[in-house]
Scaffold this active site. Structure first.
Site, PDB file in Angstrom:
ATOM      1  N   HIS A 170     114.576  58.487 -21.277  1.00  0.00           N
ATOM      2  CA  HIS A 170     115.240  58.084 -20.034  1.00  0.00           C
ATOM      3  C   HIS A 170     116.036  56.813 -20.238  1.00  0.00           C
ATOM      4  O   HIS A 170     115.834  56.084 -21.208  1.00  0.00           O
ATOM      5  CB  HIS A 170     114.198  57.854 -18.926  1.00  0.00           C
ATOM      6  CG  HIS A 170     113.686  59.136 -18.329  1.00  0.00           C
ATOM      7  ND1 HIS A 170     112.688  59.882 -18.914  1.00  0.00           N
ATOM      8  CD2 HIS A 170     114.046  59.805 -17.204  1.00  0.00           C
ATOM      9  CE1 HIS A 170     112.450  60.961 -18.176  1.00  0.00           C
ATOM     10  NE2 HIS A 170     113.266  60.941 -17.126  1.00  0.00           N
ATOM     11  N   LYS A 190     114.328  52.594 -16.015  1.00  0.00           N
ATOM     12  CA  LYS A 190     113.213  53.348 -15.418  1.00  0.00           C
ATOM     13  C   LYS A 190     111.953  52.479 -15.403  1.00  0.00           C
ATOM     14  O   LYS A 190     111.630  51.824 -16.392  1.00  0.00           O
ATOM     15  CB  LYS A 190     112.972  54.634 -16.220  1.00  0.00           C
ATOM     16  CG  LYS A 190     111.944  55.544 -15.599  1.00  0.00           C
ATOM     17  CD  LYS A 190     111.961  56.917 -16.233  1.00  0.00           C
ATOM     18  CE  LYS A 190     110.864  57.801 -15.676  1.00  0.00           C
ATOM     19  NZ  LYS A 190     110.945  57.972 -14.207  1.00  0.00           N
TER      20      LYS A 190
HETATM   21  P1  NAP Z   1     117.235  52.926  -8.639  1.00  0.00           P
HETATM   22  O1  NAP Z   1     118.652  53.155  -8.978  1.00  0.00           O
HETATM   23  O2  NAP Z   1     116.558  51.666  -9.092  1.00  0.00           O
HETATM   24  O3  NAP Z   1     117.085  53.063  -7.051  1.00  0.00           O
HETATM   25  C1  NAP Z   1     115.970  52.645  -6.308  1.00  0.00           C
HETATM   26  C2  NAP Z   1     116.510  52.070  -5.025  1.00  0.00           C
HETATM   27  O4  NAP Z   1     115.424  51.769  -4.153  1.00  0.00           O
HETATM   28  C3  NAP Z   1     117.297  50.755  -5.254  1.00  0.00           C
HETATM   29  O5  NAP Z   1     118.494  50.810  -4.518  1.00  0.00           O
HETATM   30  C4  NAP Z   1     116.334  49.697  -4.679  1.00  0.00           C
HETATM   31  O6  NAP Z   1     117.029  48.578  -4.220  1.00  0.00           O
HETATM   32  C5  NAP Z   1     115.725  50.512  -3.551  1.00  0.00           C
HETATM   33  N1  NAP Z   1     114.533  49.925  -2.981  1.00  0.00           N
HETATM   34  C6  NAP Z   1     113.625  49.090  -3.549  1.00  0.00           C
HETATM   35  N2  NAP Z   1     112.692  48.746  -2.645  1.00  0.00           N
HETATM   36  C7  NAP Z   1     113.032  49.350  -1.481  1.00  0.00           C
HETATM   37  C8  NAP Z   1     112.483  49.365  -0.177  1.00  0.00           C
HETATM   38  N3  NAP Z   1     111.385  48.646   0.135  1.00  0.00           N
HETATM   39  N4  NAP Z   1     113.092  50.114   0.766  1.00  0.00           N
HETATM   40  C9  NAP Z   1     114.175  50.817   0.485  1.00  0.00           C
HETATM   41  N5  NAP Z   1     114.785  50.830  -0.722  1.00  0.00           N
HETATM   42  C10 NAP Z   1     114.196  50.107  -1.687  1.00  0.00           C
HETATM   43  O7  NAP Z   1     116.331  54.126  -9.175  1.00  0.00           O
HETATM   44  P2  NAP Z   1     116.731  55.679  -9.311  1.00  0.00           P
HETATM   45  O8  NAP Z   1     117.140  55.972 -10.712  1.00  0.00           O
HETATM   46  O9  NAP Z   1     117.611  56.069  -8.189  1.00  0.00           O
HETATM   47  O10 NAP Z   1     115.296  56.347  -9.116  1.00  0.00           O
HETATM   48  C11 NAP Z   1     114.576  56.221  -7.908  1.00  0.00           C
HETATM   49  C12 NAP Z   1     113.235  56.939  -8.069  1.00  0.00           C
HETATM   50  O11 NAP Z   1     113.490  58.344  -8.290  1.00  0.00           O
HETATM   51  C13 NAP Z   1     112.431  56.477  -9.292  1.00  0.00           C
HETATM   52  O12 NAP Z   1     111.066  56.545  -8.990  1.00  0.00           O
HETATM   53  C14 NAP Z   1     112.787  57.502 -10.358  1.00  0.00           C
HETATM   54  O13 NAP Z   1     111.802  57.642 -11.356  1.00  0.00           O
HETATM   55  C15 NAP Z   1     112.887  58.738  -9.509  1.00  0.00           C
HETATM   56  N6  NAP Z   1     113.690  59.830 -10.054  1.00  0.00           N
HETATM   57  C16 NAP Z   1     113.315  61.063  -9.662  1.00  0.00           C
HETATM   58  C17 NAP Z   1     114.024  62.159 -10.058  1.00  0.00           C
HETATM   59  C18 NAP Z   1     113.581  63.518  -9.564  1.00  0.00           C
HETATM   60  O14 NAP Z   1     114.223  64.496  -9.903  1.00  0.00           O
HETATM   61  N7  NAP Z   1     112.506  63.599  -8.794  1.00  0.00           N
HETATM   62  C19 NAP Z   1     115.139  62.014 -10.881  1.00  0.00           C
HETATM   63  C20 NAP Z   1     115.521  60.731 -11.256  1.00  0.00           C
HETATM   64  C21 NAP Z   1     114.798  59.638 -10.821  1.00  0.00           C
HETATM   65  P3  NAP Z   1     117.302  47.325  -5.244  1.00  0.00           P
HETATM   66  O15 NAP Z   1     118.168  47.859  -6.317  1.00  0.00           O
HETATM   67  O16 NAP Z   1     117.949  46.286  -4.390  1.00  0.00           O
HETATM   68  O17 NAP Z   1     115.948  46.921  -5.739  1.00  0.00           O
END
Ligand code: NAP
Length: 266
Positions: A155, A159
């Site tokens: 990844h 992550k």
């Molecule tokens: P990311 O780009 O870091 O996005 C996470 C977002 O959540 C950021 O904008 C962060 O804001 C925000 N956040 C943090 N605390 C919060 C709160 N209290 N309330 C609302 N928003 C908040 O991560 P990502 O790559 O999108 O991944 C997000 C999640 O999905 C992870 O757990 C990842 O492992 C998972 N994921 C799942 C799949 C699937 O297919 N299921 C695929 C890819 C990723 P800040 O940046 O300001 O901290």
């Protein structure tokens, strides 16, 4: 078709911003609010790169649910936040679709019993890419014939959790058909800690983190004189959105807890 009212938590994130596109571009979906830990009281249209839509931003899901109508919460945040959001959504009779990874077995058990109590649907999917789900299913099929297995997940380096939710889910699915078995030489010794990766019922899981990667996994099977490799690659986050759409449509029709997209695919 009745319109589904949706709240997205984590709209500025890599996954959340794709989900905003999906929801705002799908005819029978309506984005009613977003939950971010910043920008309380602003509108999504005040943030750069978002559609010019009057979608309110809340920093607190509970407050959001006291004023905004919703059928489904899509959570794409971090493990602790995602867990708290899922509890809150169920409390307010809103069905969660959770892509956030890193939940423990205890977390999943707690959410399952909350769903039972509330008689509400909830879908938690560590991987929304249909190809990744097939990779897990094919791996489960292969594990009946190959009991020596190494999982290598790769990844991007932002992550937070390791191993990935997909790797753990793959190991769980394989374990359902494979007897626990310690792999490698019985006297094997790591001269550098971590060299053999994490262990799950004797299988080994290795986590690679590099900039440039999105989400990739190979499952390697070995037996006398042969190996088999099953591999899936997500090159961009659009690959997850058909799974998110299917999960939103499905969660409205169920009153149970579902862990893994494979459980809702035909
Ligand atoms: P990311 O780009 O870091 O996005 C996470 C977002 O959540 C950021 O904008 C962060 O804001 C925000 N956040 C943090 N605390 C919060 C709160 N209290 N309330 C609302 N928003 C908040 O991560 P990502 O790559 O999108 O991944 C997000 C999640 O999905 C992870 O757990 C990842 O492992 C998972 N994921 C799942 C799949 C699937 O297919 N299921 C695929 C890819 C990723 P800040 O940046 O300001 O901290």
């Amino acid at each position: 078709m009745k319109t589904t009212k949706i709240i997205i938590a984590g709209p500025r994130g890599r996954m959340g911003s794709e989900a905003v596109k999906l929801v705002t571009q799908t005819e029978h979906f309506e984005l009613t609010a977003v939950v971010d830990h910043k920008y309380d009281g602003l509108k999504l249209s005040d943030l750069e790169g978002f559609p010019k839509l009057d979608i309110p931003i809340f920093t607190d899901l509970e407050k959001c649910l006291q004023t905004i109508e919703a059928d489904v919460l899509i959570d794409l945040t971090t493990p602790e936040v995602g867990m708290a959001h899922t509890r809150t959504a169920l409390k307010y009779n809103v069905r969660p679709v959770v892509g956030t990874t890193g939940f423990s077995k205890e977390d999943l058990d707690e959410l399952e019993s909350l769903c039972l109590d509330k008689d509400l649907g909830c879908i938690i999917a560590p991987n929304f890419a249909i190809g990744a789900v097939l990779m897990m299913k094919f791996s489960q099929m292969a594990a009946k014939y190959f009991s020596d297995i190494e999982i290598i997940e790769m990844h991007h380096d932002q992550k937070l959790d390791a191993p990935s939710g997909t790797a753990v889910k793959t190991a769980e699915m394989i374990s359902a058909v494979r007897n626990s078995k310690k792999q490698g030489h019985p006297n094997e010794k790591e001269t550098l800690t971590g060299a053999r990766g994490a262990e799950y019922e004797g299988m080994h899981i290795h986590s690679v983190r590099l900039p440039g990667l999105v989400a990739h996994q190979q499952v390697l099977f070995g037996s006398d004189g042969q190996t088999l490799t099953i591999r899936h690659d997500s090159y961009h986050r659009g690959s997850f959105m058909s799974g998110v759409k299917l999960a939103v449509e499905t969660v409205l029709m169920i009153n149970t807890f579902v862990y893994g997209l494979e459980n809702i695919l035909e």
